[in-house]
Each structure stands twice: as structure tokens, then as C-alpha cells.
Enzyme design. Sequence first.
Site, short mmCIF file in Angstrom:
data_model
loop_
_atom_site.label_atom_id
_atom_site.label_comp_id
_atom_site.label_asym_id
_atom_site.label_seq_id
_atom_site.Cartn_x
_atom_site.Cartn_y
_atom_site.Cartn_z
N CYS A 90 0.82 -1.32 -0.32
CA CYS A 90 -0.13 -0.03 -0.15
C CYS A 90 0.97 1.19 -0.10
O CYS A 90 0.27 2.21 -0.51
CB CYS A 90 -1.05 -0.08 1.17
SG CYS A 90 -0.34 -0.13 2.89
N HIS A 93 -1.44 0.59 7.50
CA HIS A 93 -2.00 0.60 6.12
C HIS A 93 -1.72 2.08 5.56
O HIS A 93 -1.97 3.30 6.46
CB HIS A 93 -3.66 0.20 5.95
CG HIS A 93 -4.00 0.40 4.82
ND1 HIS A 93 -3.42 -0.54 3.66
CD2 HIS A 93 -5.06 1.11 4.23
CE1 HIS A 93 -4.07 -0.15 2.65
NE2 HIS A 93 -5.00 0.81 2.96
#
Length: 952
Positions: free
Chosen positions: A100, A528
Site C-alpha cells: 500500500c 496501512h
Amino acid sequence: MTKKRQKTRNKTKNRQKNETNKLQRDKKNGQTTKTRPKITQMTKNDKSEKQNNKKWVSAEENAARMKRKRCEAQSDMCSPADWIRQDDWPVGIRNVGNTCWFSAVIQSLFHLPVFRRLVLSYHLSERMLEKCKSHSDKRNIAFMQELRCLFALMVGSTRRFVDPSAAVELLRDAFRTSEAQQDVSEFSHKLLDWLEDAFQLAAKGNNTEDKQHNPMVQLFYGTFVTERRLEGKTLCNIEQFGQYPLQVNGFSNLDECLEGAMVEKEIESLHSDNGVTSGRERWFKKLPPVLTFELSRFEFNTQLGRPEKIHKKLEFPQIIYMDRYLHKNLEQTHERRGEVKKLKEQLAVLQQKVECYKNYGSGPTKYPLADMLQFVLEFATTKPTSVSPTEDPRLAASSPTPTGLPLSETISKDTSEPGVTDSSEGLVSSVSSCQRTPIYKPFTQCRYPIDCPPHPAPHSITEEELHFVKTCLQRWRTEVENDINELKASIDRLSQTLEGMYSDNSLCQVPYRLHAVLVHEGQASAGHYWAYIYDHANQRWMKYNDVSITESSWDELERDSFGGMTNASAYCLMYIDDRLPHLITEDTDDETGQVLHGMDSLPAVLRRYVQEDNRWFQQELSEWEEQFCQTATAQEEFTTASAEPPNPSLDSVQQTPVEPAPQSGPPTEEPDQEAFHEEYSRLYELSQEEATPQEDARLQHALVYFFQNKAPKRVIERTLLEQFTDRNLSFDERAISIMREARAKLRLIKPEDMDMDEYLQWHDDYRLFRTVFVYLLNGLEHYQHGKMREALNYLTHAYETNGSLLKNGDKRGVDKSLIAVYRRKCLTALNDSASRLFCSGEEGKVEEGVAIMDEVVIPCLHLMSRDSSLSQEDRDAMESIRSHWCCCLGRDMDDSLQVKLGELLPRVLDGSTETVVLKDPPKVHVNQAHDLCSRLAAVMESIHNTSVVIVK
């Protein structure tokens, strides 16, 4: 041959072997394989590149990789229709395993038109390709070519998301890891270094002057000058910077961070006998067109021996003016900083004076001085009594005040705020009338004045003494309130002056507009990343979260990026010079001047590459549809053949135990049955884990909820089988076989073997459980933000819905004490607010106070009064609220206000005869389990400033 090259060669051999096996399988199945053309620039030197073990990734390999992994993208994107790009909507980047960070950075750069043009137009001559001998040069050029291909697909692909595996593999080799999630800052530095080197090769030079003309240097790099004062001398040093680091701790906004980074406080020299002080200042000499701030949100905890994330709130604007940090404005900024320092010193003195008024007293407990004077005035004006307090029969019959404080203190809180006119006279008269002349009205007969506990009073006081005391106390309180108001007015004036210190036109000539915000959610060890990027053409914010791209807003960006509310916060800010329109201008045709969109903006070689990839994508979709048509035909034939009497295998379905399946079955067990047992065992073991407010395994899967609540084994078996019947999961032969087996077993379950009403009820209970969790989470987040009305609405619905679940078992719902604690806090705060508004007497405020009571407080009280299992803390809170409103009867108020009080009070005291009307909360979306657990953990940690939440 080095180990590195041997590893590269082995990986290449394995890839070629896999491709050969795949081609043989396709040929055996009667499928034809088309060869995709490579980009011309990449294929002319194939022979020499292979000899040098150069890591070029061909278009064929990229397409094959995309096809092999097409079903691994996301669990909610297994349908071919979900892979198709809608119109000109931006293209996502697939997460290929903790990548990510790659998606967030690449998307923010791709949507900067000036950078996108540089990458797509990059060209390296054949002569320069032949001269590249070093490993780093080959790697940088290979990465640049992969980035060009990736950007081209993001421009013109018909796919909803693209696969970045080739570029990611090059980066992972550089980081020497394949599993750990990378840091955005580390990756950004590496990316800029590689791109700078690649463009330097294209510039055919390595000297300093050539580097200044490097497009990456011109776009992302600036210079700052460091001035150090030492023993009366000024030393200067000019340095180059790319991403400018800023500390978060100790600052509340971006300007404060910059001030802290620019100026280091003067310290006493250790090597000087004269005590000469030294200091250091930094000034931007040249700002880059793209200015990137790296926010240092991680620090190392020496006690725990591990890094920790800083969740502190840090605000930043959409436009920041950099004039005050430029070296050319040094003298003007020094002058302003001196003024700011003086104003802050004055502000601190004024705030300290106000604090003295608000916290007065010599003991450990302090009170507002104005309130203390008012309390003394109330005591002095209370009717004297000659009866001893121990002999007063009213004291024996009355109950003690809930808070342990005099009732006069409770009464005075609503009217002791500064700015209320005639507050002392009103309170004196109200107290006197409450003691001497009780007011009897029809609707108050349920509570007699004798029930109210008497106020303490002086044993004797003459009229002369009373007049003297009243005059002094009233005058002193008026003086105190005037002093406080003057101090607050001075503080407001100074604050406004400080806010506008740098806002005049002379220091607003260098505006930088926020282009992208890179957000990190999680802790220091894991998390994330996603990005918010401003769409300059359509003037809107967009959220780029791997393959998911949605339209967003500044409010959502603030909530996710400022920090302090959840465990998500901005980690990198990208600003662009608002004076340079070419940074965000799209490509135009040289002849017509029209804006080029999509494929028209690509060079010819990349246009052909994207067109060929789109043709392959259409072929993949066709193959997928054909495969499902064949599956459907085979399923119909199987259904016809299975119309015979039930198969003996039904016994194995009926006899499936609730206990976990063994880890190793008999040697003759089929792979399909093994898949069922593995999933069954995994979920059963998960259900045995102890739940915490931060991690509740029941959110992970319905079967965990069913195991913990001892659901009938038939319900568990059917739920497990239905999980495997989803055709979106049938992406290979084994998955299709498992799907068929699960469907066959479901068909063998007869109607008399399964109570469908019971089955559906269990699933409805699980949906209600997740809904309660979402209500609780939204209520806590609103409570954290000070939105008590919304919070109480959510928490009340959570408590009521949760109560219906807990009737069937303690594991059916959420711990009700957690909901009750914050429901009680919101209820008490809203009641205090409504009481203050009502007692103010102003029409608008009175209406608002009544609205608060009618919408949330009274319905909540009625629901609590009907709860037989209500805790003692909740009962005390209800009694305190009702007593508070009863005490309003003795106050002098207008007739219209008396009428409204008469209408309001019966509903507060007795709600048994009324229908409870509670406002429905907004529709909620039950998100993924990880999102729910992480949000709850973050909000509880923020409220309690601890990672462990214990509710007594």
C-alpha cells in the site's frame, strides 16, 4: 558469478519454466496463446541485456502475471464486471502483498500532470543504453521503464486496477526484503534517487551544472541556508533538500512545526568563559515547485525498546504561505517574531490572571471566586432559624444531596456564568422564595416542598448586618465579573493580533496549495497507507486506497489526517507552488492547442502497448464468461443425475460434530472434504480466543459467533457449506470442485432436517450484533468530538438493541456496562446544557433547551426507567436529573416560562404513560472486522489515554 546474479538467474529460470508449463497446459486444453509485442526501446538490446543479467520485465510476462493473479486482487472483486474501468474514473493499483505504501506514493505523483509528462516522455538513446554497465544504472533504467508502462496503463487501460508487481520486485530487491511493509518516507527517498539518476543518464552528464538541469532536481529539490551565531560571528551554510522533515511533538499546526524547525533556541556556550550564547536559524533559499513535508510521527521508546507512533493532532491548511520562512524576508520576519514573542508573554500573563479568578483558594480544592462570593451571599440571605440542625425534623425525613454539595451550589451553577445580568438578585430572591413562600401548582402536587432539604442558614443576623454584607458581596462579585470580562476581552484581542501577524499582503506572496496527503493507519510496527489527492480539474478531493478509489471531502480528510481522534494520521504532505499553473495543466496538442485525454496523451510506443493490453483483457473476460457457461451446463447435468435417492455421503454431513475437526484425517480423505475440515477447525480455534474491547473474534466470521453461543450444529454446518458455494470464489479447478461438492451437500439437506426459521434467526442475530457494535463505535466517536446529542442517540439505540440480544445469552451481544457508562455521561452533559439554556430566559435558548430534552434526554430517561436490570449508577443519574428540574420550581421566572416548565416537568418525572419516540440514527455500514476493531481501540485509547480499557 556473484550470489546476487545467481539468484537473479534462478528466478528467471523458474519464471520461464512456469511459463512453459502454462503454455503446454493451454495447448493441451485446445487454447491458443497470442504473443504480445514488446516496447521497441526495450527489445533492441535483448541479447546484450540477457548476457548482463539485466532485469527487464517484458510485456508478455506482465500480462501473464496479471492473468495468473486476477482472482487474488480483492475478495470483493472476483466478478469480471468488477474489473472493468468505468468511463474515465481513475485506475487503482493492486496491493500485491504489503505494498500500500507503493500505491499511495505512486498515485500522488501520477496525478501531478507535470511529473506524469516527464515519466511518459522519458527516452534513453541506444548509445547510452550500451554504455550502462553498472548494476545501479541497469536497475534504475529498468525501474524507469516499468514505471512508464505502469503510468501508461493508468492513463488508458480499460482495467479498474493494474498490477505493479514488476516495479515492486525491483524495489523489494533494493530493500532486501519481500515481506516487511515499507515506510513511505524511505520509499519516497529511494524513488527520487532512482529517478534522478535515470534522468541524469538521459542528460548525458554527471557534473554539478548538468545536475541542476535534471528535471527531478528542478521539480522536487530546493535549498536552505543555515545561519549560526557563535561568539558574535555569523556562519552560513547552504544545503539541498528534497523532503523536509518536521517534528510533530510539541506543535499543534504546520506553521508551528515550521517555526520549530527553522529556529533553534539559543543555548549557553560550554566553551566560553563569558557565557556567550549561540543559536541557529534555517531559511529557505529556494523553494521547489513541489514541496514535500515529512511528518515525524514515530519515536523510539527506550523503556519498552521499540518504536511507537505519535497520535497527536496536527492541523495543516489547504494553502500555506511560505514568505515568512524565506531568507529574503529575514529582517521582516525577525521583526514579526519579536512582536509575537512580546504578545505571547502578555497573553500568558493575562491567562494566568484569569486562572487565578477561576481557581481561587489556599487549600487543595479551589473554586471560581465569583461563585464563592455568590454562595456566601446565598447563605447570608437565607432565613435565620433558631432550631438546631440536629433537631430539625425535616433533615431526618429528607434524603442527602446526591453530589454531597449544598443544593445552592447546584442551583447557582446555571446562572453563575459571567455575563448574566442581575444574577445575584435573581438567585437571592429565588432562594428566599423557595424557603419562605412555597409555590403550589396542580402539576407539582406529586412532590411537596417539605421533601426538599433545607439550606444552611445563619442562627441570627440583623437587618443592618444583612444590608452591609449584601452590599459588599454584590459589589465584589460585580467587580470580579467585570475584571474577568475585561481579561477575556484582552485575551481575544491579543489572539486576533497573533493570528493576523503574518497575514498581511507583504507576507502572502508565495502561496503553496496542498496537492496530496499520505495517511498511515495503525501503529509503528504495522499499518496501512492510503492517499488523499486533490483533483485540480474537477476541484474535488479523491481517496486512493489501493484498488478502491472514491470521491472524498475536506471534512473526511481532516478526520483521517489530522490525527488525535483515531490511529490514522497524515505522514507526508505534498504542496505545489500555486503560482505555477503548468504543474497541473494537462497535455495539449501542439497544433490545435486542445487538451489531450487518455490514449491521445501517450507516446506512440506506449499507446500500442496499452492497446494490446486492453485486447488481452477483453480476451480474459471472454474466457472467464465461457468458463462459467461450461460450469453452469455441467451443473445442470449434475443436478439431473443427482435426482436419485440421497447419497450415503449425507450421513457424513449429518454427523459432523461441533468439536474441531482433526488436523490430519485418514489417508483416503478427499481434498474437498479436507478444505471443509480446515476451515471448520480454523474458525473453531478462533472462537476459543478470549475477547477484548480491541479485538473481538466474533466480528471476523458468523461461525465464530455461532460457536461461542452454542448454535445448533445444523446451523453451523449449513453456514459453512454456503460459504463455499459462492461462485465468485471458483477461480481454479480445485475451487470449482469444492464449490460443486458444497452445493451437492446442501441439496442433500432435506426440509425436515433443517428449521429455516431458526437458521435465519441466528443470522439475523449476528447482523444485529454487528449493528450494535457500529452504533457503539459511532457513539464513542461523536462523544470524543463533543457531539453529545448524536452520541446519546447512537448509544441509546446500541443499548436497546444489545439488550434484546443479551436476553438469549451473554455472548449474544456487547458488554452492556461499556455502553451504559458513556450513555450516562452524554445524558448528564446534555441535561446540564438544556437546563442552562432553559434558565437563561432567552426565547431562542429556551426553545433549544426544550428541543434537547424532547429529542434525546426525555426518551432516554423513559427507556431507562423501564429497564428492570438498570445499574445503581444509572438510577442515581436519573434521580439527580429529576431533582435538578424540580428545584427550578422555586425560581422566579416569567409566566410563559412557568407554563413551559409545567409542560416539561411531568414528562421528566413520569414517562410510564407516554410512548417513547427515539430519533432513528443515520444508516450505518457494517465495515470490515479489522476496521471496526481498530477504530474502537483507537477511540478508547484516545478517550482514556491508555491502550487497556477496563469498565467497572
